[in-house]
Each structure stands twice: as C-alpha cells, then as structure tokens.
Design an enzyme around this catalytic site. Sequence first.
Site, PDB file in Angstrom:
ATOM      1  N   PHE A  74       0.812  -1.216   0.000  1.00 48.10           N
ATOM      2  CA  PHE A  74       0.000   0.000   0.000  1.00 48.10           C
ATOM      3  C   PHE A  74       0.844   1.263   0.000  1.00 48.10           C
ATOM      4  CE2 PHE A  74       0.849  -0.038   4.518  1.00 48.10           C
ATOM      5  CZ  PHE A  74       0.647   1.251   4.972  1.00 48.10           C
ATOM      6  N   LYS A  75       2.078   1.163   0.445  1.00 47.11           N
ATOM      7  CA  LYS A  75       2.925   2.353   0.481  1.00 47.11           C
ATOM      8  C   LYS A  75       3.141   2.948  -0.919  1.00 47.11           C
ATOM      9  CE  LYS A  75       3.587   1.821   4.919  1.00 47.11           C
ATOM     10  NZ  LYS A  75       4.846   1.545   5.565  1.00 47.11           N
ATOM     11  N   ASP A  76       3.020   2.121  -1.954  1.00 48.66           N
ATOM     12  CA  ASP A  76       3.199   2.618  -3.324  1.00 48.66           C
ATOM     13  C   ASP A  76       2.229   3.746  -3.655  1.00 48.66           C
ATOM     14  OD1 ASP A  76       5.262   0.860  -4.065  1.00 48.66           O
ATOM     15  OD2 ASP A  76       3.847  -0.704  -4.645  1.00 48.66           O
TER      16      ASP A  76
END
Length: 463
Positions: free
Chosen positions: A111-113
């Site tokens: 999810f950090k993307d």
Amino acid sequence: MEYISTRGNVGRIGFIDAFMMGLGDDGGLLVPREIPVVSAETLQKWQDLSYQELVLAIFALYTNGEIPEEDLRELVYASYDTFRDPAVTPVRKLKDDLYLLELFHGPTFAFKDIALQFMGQLYTYVAGKQNRKIHILGATSGDTGASAIEGVKGKKGIKICILHPHGKVSKVQELQMTTVQEDNVLNLSVDGNFDDCQRMIKELFADLDFKASHHLAAINSINFVRIMAQTVYYFYAYFQVAKETGAKEVSFSVPTGNFGDIFAGYLAKRMGLPVGKLILATNENNILERFVLEGVYKPGDFRTTYSPSMDIQVASNFERYLYYVLGEDPAQIRTLMEQFKQTGEISIAGDALSKVQEEFGAHGVQGQECLTTIKQYEAATGYLLDPHSACGVAAADKYSGERTITVSLATAHPAKFNEAIELVGIEQQFPEQISALFEKPQRQTRVDGSLQSIVRELEAFYS
C-alpha cells in the site's frame, strides 16, 4: 490552505514548504491549519470519478494552487500508470458485510506505493523546478523502503537512504530494497528494531543544522503528503461499496503500526466522508490497542511477529491524532510530548477518552489468530490474505456485531510474506516480478545501532 505544527512553533507555511520540511522544525508534525470539509453535493459529484480524477479533486483542496493544474495532472497520472489494476485500488467482496480494499497493485506490491509513487514524482518535480539537491532519508519496517526507492531510483538531483532493522523484515521486503543497483540509493541494515531506526531519523531531522546542510527530505508518514495521498482510497472505497450496496455509512478496519494509514481514514472522516467506526488492527505490539481501550499510550516489550510491517511500538502519527482529540491545543501537545520523552507514557481520560472510543475500535491480533484467519478465509473464499491484511480482517470480524458494512484494508500481496503463508500449509504462486528478485545480487551496508554510525554513512553518501 496553510500548514502548522502540532507543537505550535512553526509559522503558517504553504504546501511545497510543508512537503519539503517533512518533520516540523519544532519537532512536531505538520497538519492543515483547517481541515477542508466536503459537502454532500460534492461527494455526489465525486462518486463516479476515476481514481486519478479523484486524486486530483482531493489534492486540489490541499495544494493551494502551488502546482499548476496541468503539472499536477501529469504528476498524478505518472504516479499511477505503473499500477497493475486499472482501478488502482479495487474493492473485492469477501462476504455480505465485509469488503476488501486491495492496496497492493503498485510496483512493490504494498500500500505504500500509493503515496510514495506520487511523492517520488513530486520530489523529482521540485528538484527540477527549484534546481536543488534533495536527500531523502527514511526508516522502514519493510514496505516504505522499497516503495520510496522505487519512486526515486536513478532520478537526477535526488539521493535516498533507507534504514531498516537487520533481520526483522521479510526476505522479499529486503530484496526489493537491496537489489536496486542505482548509485543514488543507500540501504543501511541497522542492528536493532524499527523503533530504533525511526528514533534516529527523528533525531536527525530535529538537528536543524544537519537537516539544512545535508538537504534532508522526509519520506516516512511524518510527511503530511503521505497522509494526504492515502486519504484518497478511503473516499474511493466508500463510493464503490455505496454504489453496490446502497450503504449510507461504511466502517473501515485498518492494519496499522505507525498510525499513519488509519489517521488518513480519520482525516477522510473529518473531511465529511460518512465513516462509521475506524477499527484499528494491531499485532502483539499493541500499544495502540491499549490506548483506544484504556487511554494509556506506553510502549511495551518489542515483539517480532508474522506481520513485521506492524512491529512498531512508538507510532509516528499518534501525535497528529492527539492534537485533534485534545482540541488542537499546541501548548498541551508540547507538554505531553515532553512528558512522554521523560516518562515514556501518556494517559488520557474523561471526555477525551470517550471521544477516542466513539471514533475507534481496536483489536490486537495474536500470532495464531492471524494464521488461523489466513487459513480460514482461503478455505472459505479462495482468497489468500497476507498476514497484515489478515489482522485487519480478524479485527473486522471482532466488531462484526456492531456494524453494517466494513471495508478492511489489504495492505500487501501475500507473496511478500511467504514465511507466514508457509506456516498454514499453503503453497502460493509468486508473481514474476517477485520471483526474479531471488536471482539478483544485493547491495546493503550493515551498521550498528548508534547514531554516530548512521551519521558517518550519511555524510559519506551525501558528499
């Protein structure tokens, strides 16, 4: 829109300045002076927007017009062109009252993307427009590092150094960081845990002379732009579920260790999104669960778990929420954070605690419960959860009697955490991009857990 510090000693600054400052120069966290509120009519207009167009609509509330509209559009579309699903963050139905928001379709399968692909584009944009050096410095419990490196590797004018705790991230997480061979990337494998890495990052940003002379910029969720970008997928998920079910309000279950992802949900709710309960899912490092249930914020003994990205005791974004729940009083925040520095504990009670419990639920998912959830959902639905997403689903199930519909956040692809998947007897097929990592050479520097060692490596790298 102007930005201020939770501790009150940063003057009102604009969006680009807040982005570049990262951590407030007074040690606090930057927040909008006023949270923008979206009307019901605007929500109605937004519900059929593509993900990219929704990003642009929400970002327009925060960027002050400091980035020309066409430039911002190019940055946003470039950020999400690399995602494998055209919806960017698709929503899947697990059962009648439980949906899954898939946040792992970016280049590093986490999810950090979603925030860091945009931040990488924005850092590149600022470096070019202002003809300045940008030296990104961050710590990771696993996913932030790979996503941040992916966003800026090989970019002119930018160097990035990421600290990760040696031996305390998954093998795939380690490989995603350390197989990058670009000369503008430095990986430091630090003896210690994530909290040690995060503490040293904050100390370096708090040293204003060091920060200025080395052109430091923040990639962790201490940077408000991370939160801003993550807010978007709460709106997007709500619109998808509301259109399918007719729900007027949706709860969210969020695996979190640093309080950033769930704070983005809190921000969305404050902006006017019809959010019911925000369910905070943790693992055995359950400081945040105790805060919600008892009003006590006190780190305990660090535990290594099946969900290593949440193996965090001191949550960076907790101060932002504390600022809001205690009435946006920077003097009180200064006092409490100094108290925390001295005693290692913050306690709240009375109306403030009641407010916390009204807004949040919390469940600390123990190791066996995490593995059991993976196994049960794979058997019942054919859906394979990674251990962090499994914590979110387990917490959602814990609150199933108190909700109508909940969206649980799937924060990573299970291939990133095969160590846990193997323990439940499931053999998964790795995506080609992840399988290829095991054939690549690694490049990292192991250092002891002292600030002096980190500084020595940084000075050599940034010179």
